[in-house]
Design a protein around this motif. Structure first.
Motif, PDB file in Angstrom:
ATOM      1  N   TRP A  35       0.865  -1.188  -0.051  1.00 33.41           N
ATOM      2  CA  TRP A  35      -0.102   0.198  -0.187  1.00 33.41           C
ATOM      3  C   TRP A  35       0.953   1.361   0.030  1.00 33.41           C
ATOM      4  N   TYR A  36       0.365   2.284  -0.783  1.00 30.32           N
ATOM      5  CA  TYR A  36       1.233   3.524  -1.018  1.00 30.32           C
ATOM      6  C   TYR A  36       0.114   4.663  -0.678  1.00 30.32           C
ATOM      7  N   GLN A  37       1.058   5.773  -0.023  1.00 32.59           N
ATOM      8  CA  GLN A  37      -0.163   6.917  -0.053  1.00 32.59           C
ATOM      9  C   GLN A  37       0.836   8.100  -0.941  1.00 32.59           C
ATOM     10  N   GLN A  38      -0.132   8.740  -1.755  1.00 29.83           N
ATOM     11  CA  GLN A  38       0.449   9.945  -2.495  1.00 29.83           C
ATOM     12  C   GLN A  38      -0.311  10.968  -2.163  1.00 29.83           C
ATOM     13  N   LYS A  39       0.465  12.217  -2.092  1.00 28.01           N
ATOM     14  CA  LYS A  39       0.017  13.559  -1.942  1.00 28.01           C
ATOM     15  C   LYS A  39       0.372  14.320  -3.172  1.00 28.01           C
ATOM     16  N   PRO A  40      -0.389  15.366  -3.452  1.00 31.58           N
ATOM     17  CA  PRO A  40      -0.439  16.125  -4.670  1.00 31.58           C
ATOM     18  C   PRO A  40       0.882  16.659  -5.109  1.00 31.58           C
ATOM     19  N   GLY A  41       1.582  16.350  -6.122  1.00 31.82           N
ATOM     20  CA  GLY A  41       2.864  16.954  -6.571  1.00 31.82           C
ATOM     21  C   GLY A  41       3.812  16.214  -5.928  1.00 31.82           C
ATOM     22  N   LYS A  42       3.894  15.065  -5.298  1.00 31.87           N
ATOM     23  CA  LYS A  42       4.737  14.408  -4.497  1.00 31.87           C
ATOM     24  C   LYS A  42       4.941  12.952  -4.959  1.00 31.87           C
ATOM     25  N   ALA A  43       6.053  12.295  -4.763  1.00 28.21           N
ATOM     26  CA  ALA A  43       6.077  10.943  -4.866  1.00 28.21           C
ATOM     27  C   ALA A  43       5.447   9.974  -4.065  1.00 28.21           C
ATOM     28  N   PRO A  44       4.994   8.909  -4.358  1.00 22.78           N
ATOM     29  CA  PRO A  44       4.292   7.911  -3.551  1.00 22.78           C
ATOM     30  C   PRO A  44       5.205   7.563  -2.591  1.00 22.78           C
ATOM     31  N   ARG A  45       4.544   7.209  -1.200  1.00 23.09           N
ATOM     32  CA  ARG A  45       5.239   6.807  -0.148  1.00 23.09           C
ATOM     33  C   ARG A  45       4.837   5.469   0.287  1.00 23.09           C
ATOM     34  N   LEU A  46       5.686   4.400   0.650  1.00 22.92           N
ATOM     35  CA  LEU A  46       5.298   3.162   0.859  1.00 22.92           C
ATOM     36  C   LEU A  46       4.837   3.337   2.585  1.00 22.92           C
ATOM     37  N   LEU A  47       3.513   2.663   2.654  1.00 23.13           N
ATOM     38  CA  LEU A  47       2.868   2.544   3.932  1.00 23.13           C
ATOM     39  C   LEU A  47       3.210   1.118   4.537  1.00 23.13           C
ATOM     40  N   ILE A  48       2.639   0.290   3.660  1.00 25.53           N
ATOM     41  CA  ILE A  48       2.750  -1.079   4.274  1.00 25.53           C
ATOM     42  C   ILE A  48       3.300  -2.212   3.338  1.00 25.53           C
ATOM     43  N   SER A  49       4.040  -2.951   3.758  1.00 23.17           N
ATOM     44  CA  SER A  49       4.473  -4.172   3.011  1.00 23.17           C
ATOM     45  C   SER A  49       5.144  -5.161   3.593  1.00 23.17           C
ATOM     46  N   ARG A  61      -2.333   4.177  13.124  1.00 23.34           N
ATOM     47  CA  ARG A  61      -3.853   4.367  12.860  1.00 23.34           C
ATOM     48  C   ARG A  61      -3.702   3.650  11.508  1.00 23.34           C
ATOM     49  N   PHE A  62      -2.880   3.471  10.756  1.00 24.02           N
ATOM     50  CA  PHE A  62      -2.755   2.741   9.480  1.00 24.02           C
ATOM     51  C   PHE A  62      -2.730   1.180   9.750  1.00 24.02           C
ATOM     52  N   SER A  63      -3.561   0.396   9.042  1.00 27.32           N
ATOM     53  CA  SER A  63      -3.544  -1.011   9.306  1.00 27.32           C
ATOM     54  C   SER A  63      -3.957  -1.645   7.987  1.00 27.32           C
ATOM     55  N   GLY A  64      -3.335  -2.947   7.581  1.00 26.74           N
ATOM     56  CA  GLY A  64      -3.650  -3.649   6.643  1.00 26.74           C
ATOM     57  C   GLY A  64      -3.879  -5.012   6.871  1.00 26.74           C
ATOM     58  N   SER A  65      -4.748  -5.537   6.074  1.00 29.73           N
ATOM     59  CA  SER A  65      -5.176  -7.014   6.489  1.00 29.73           C
ATOM     60  C   SER A  65      -5.623  -7.624   5.035  1.00 29.73           C
ATOM     61  N   GLY A  66      -5.590  -8.992   5.156  1.00 30.96           N
ATOM     62  CA  GLY A  66      -6.305  -9.581   4.036  1.00 30.96           C
ATOM     63  C   GLY A  66      -5.337 -10.980   3.636  1.00 30.96           C
ATOM     64  N   ILE A  75      -7.913   3.271   7.851  1.00 25.99           N
ATOM     65  CA  ILE A  75      -7.224   4.374   8.575  1.00 25.99           C
ATOM     66  C   ILE A  75      -8.240   4.706   9.837  1.00 25.99           C
ATOM     67  N   SER A  76      -7.667   4.610  10.864  1.00 28.11           N
ATOM     68  CA  SER A  76      -8.640   4.714  12.144  1.00 28.11           C
ATOM     69  C   SER A  76      -8.396   6.202  12.420  1.00 28.11           C
ATOM     70  N   SER A  77      -9.689   6.827  12.698  1.00 27.26           N
ATOM     71  CA  SER A  77      -9.226   8.431  13.209  1.00 27.26           C
ATOM     72  C   SER A  77      -8.445   9.157  12.245  1.00 27.26           C
ATOM     73  N   LEU A  78      -8.945   9.486  11.049  1.00 26.59           N
ATOM     74  CA  LEU A  78      -8.094   9.939  10.079  1.00 26.59           C
ATOM     75  C   LEU A  78      -7.712  11.609  10.729  1.00 26.59           C
ATOM     76  N   GLN A  79      -6.654  11.842  10.165  1.00 30.67           N
ATOM     77  CA  GLN A  79      -6.004  13.268  10.591  1.00 30.67           C
ATOM     78  C   GLN A  79      -5.826  13.924   9.061  1.00 30.67           C
ATOM     79  N   PRO A  80      -5.695  15.272   9.542  1.00 27.26           N
ATOM     80  CA  PRO A  80      -5.611  16.227   8.332  1.00 27.26           C
ATOM     81  C   PRO A  80      -4.472  15.739   7.166  1.00 27.26           C
ATOM     82  N   GLU A  81      -3.361  15.185   7.729  1.00 24.09           N
ATOM     83  CA  GLU A  81      -2.344  14.926   6.891  1.00 24.09           C
ATOM     84  C   GLU A  81      -2.557  13.545   6.085  1.00 24.09           C
ATOM     85  N   ASP A  82      -3.693  12.664   6.485  1.00 23.07           N
ATOM     86  CA  ASP A  82      -4.017  11.487   5.708  1.00 23.07           C
ATOM     87  C   ASP A  82      -4.926  11.714   4.419  1.00 23.07           C
TER      88      ASP A  82
END
Lengths: 107, 117
Positions: A35-49, A61-66, A75-82
């Motif tokens: 899983w990756y997160q990408q903000k506008p104008g930025k490169a993606p960031r690896l969150l979960i692997s 607050r980030f978690s992955g399953s499956g 994402i539990s309890s979303l923050q502005p930076e999420d």
């Protein structure tokens, strides 16, 4: 090629909400799922692997399953930076493939 | 500190060629596979291809959309990976990122390639 179907393609949520993004593979990918997160104008960031293993400095607050073909990012309890776009990716087989992305917007 | 710095992007006409570079530092480059990922403006991420390490025979793999037109190579003595792009099409216009390994745990800042007449 393995298709990765992400849903929803976008969602609106408020700070403090819990959100879940799903990713379905067209075949068993044996938990080779990132899983990756990408903000506008930025490169993606690896969150979960893989699947549920949080990278260093990723908030708990980030978690992955499956497993197999079905995976989720929560994402539990979303923050502005999420507020960003999130992508899943399978690395089981070449060509590696990404999901179409989920844009998390502020409600 | 791990750093990946792409360079070589620019404006090229359809049918033309361009070679991107990815200069790496802060880790054992020779032991790492290197990947290229691209993103057209306002679109999602597309994996382009990868090159494995010498221990894995420098194996390469490509997306169908670029196979036979793009070639990934590396120079371990220079800690640099390359993406040679030939027969460029307008649909190749994108920001191109290099990343480390199949988990893509580090990304460069990207370099913009514009294919237009």
């Amino acid at each position: 090629d393995i298709q990765m179907i992400q849903s929803p393609s976008s969602l609106s949520a408020s700070v403090g909400d819990s959100v879940t993004i799903t990713c379905r593979a067209s075949q068993n990918i044996n938990n080779y799922l990132n899983w990756y997160q990408q903000k506008p104008g930025k490169a993606p960031r690896l969150l979960i692997s893989p699947v549920s293993n949080l990278q260093s400095e990723v908030p708990s607050r980030f978690s992955g399953s499956g497993s197999g073909t079905d995976f989720t990012l929560t994402i539990s309890s979303l923050q502005p930076e999420d507020f960003a776009t999130y992508y899943c990716q399978q690395t089981y087989n070449s060509p590696l493939t990404f999901g179409g992305g989920t844009k998390v917007e502020i409600k | 500190e791990v750093q990946l710095v792409e360079s070589g992007g620019g404006l090229v006409q359809p049918g033309g060629s361009l070679k991107l570079s990815c200069a790496a530092s802060g880790f054992t480059f020779s032991g790492s596979a290197m990947h290229w990922v691209r993103q057209a403006s306002g679109k999602g991420l597309e994996w382009v291809g990868r090159i494995r390490s010498r221990a894995n025979s420098y194996g390469t793999a490509y997306a169908a959309s670029v196979k036979d037109r793009f070639t990934i190579s590396r120079d371990d003595s220079k800690n640099t990976a390359y993406l040679q792009m030939n027969s460029l099409k307008t649909e190749d216009t994108a920001v191109y990122y290099c990343t480390r390994g199949s988990s893509s745990d580090f990304w460069g800042q990207g370099t913009l390639v514009t294919v237009s007449s």
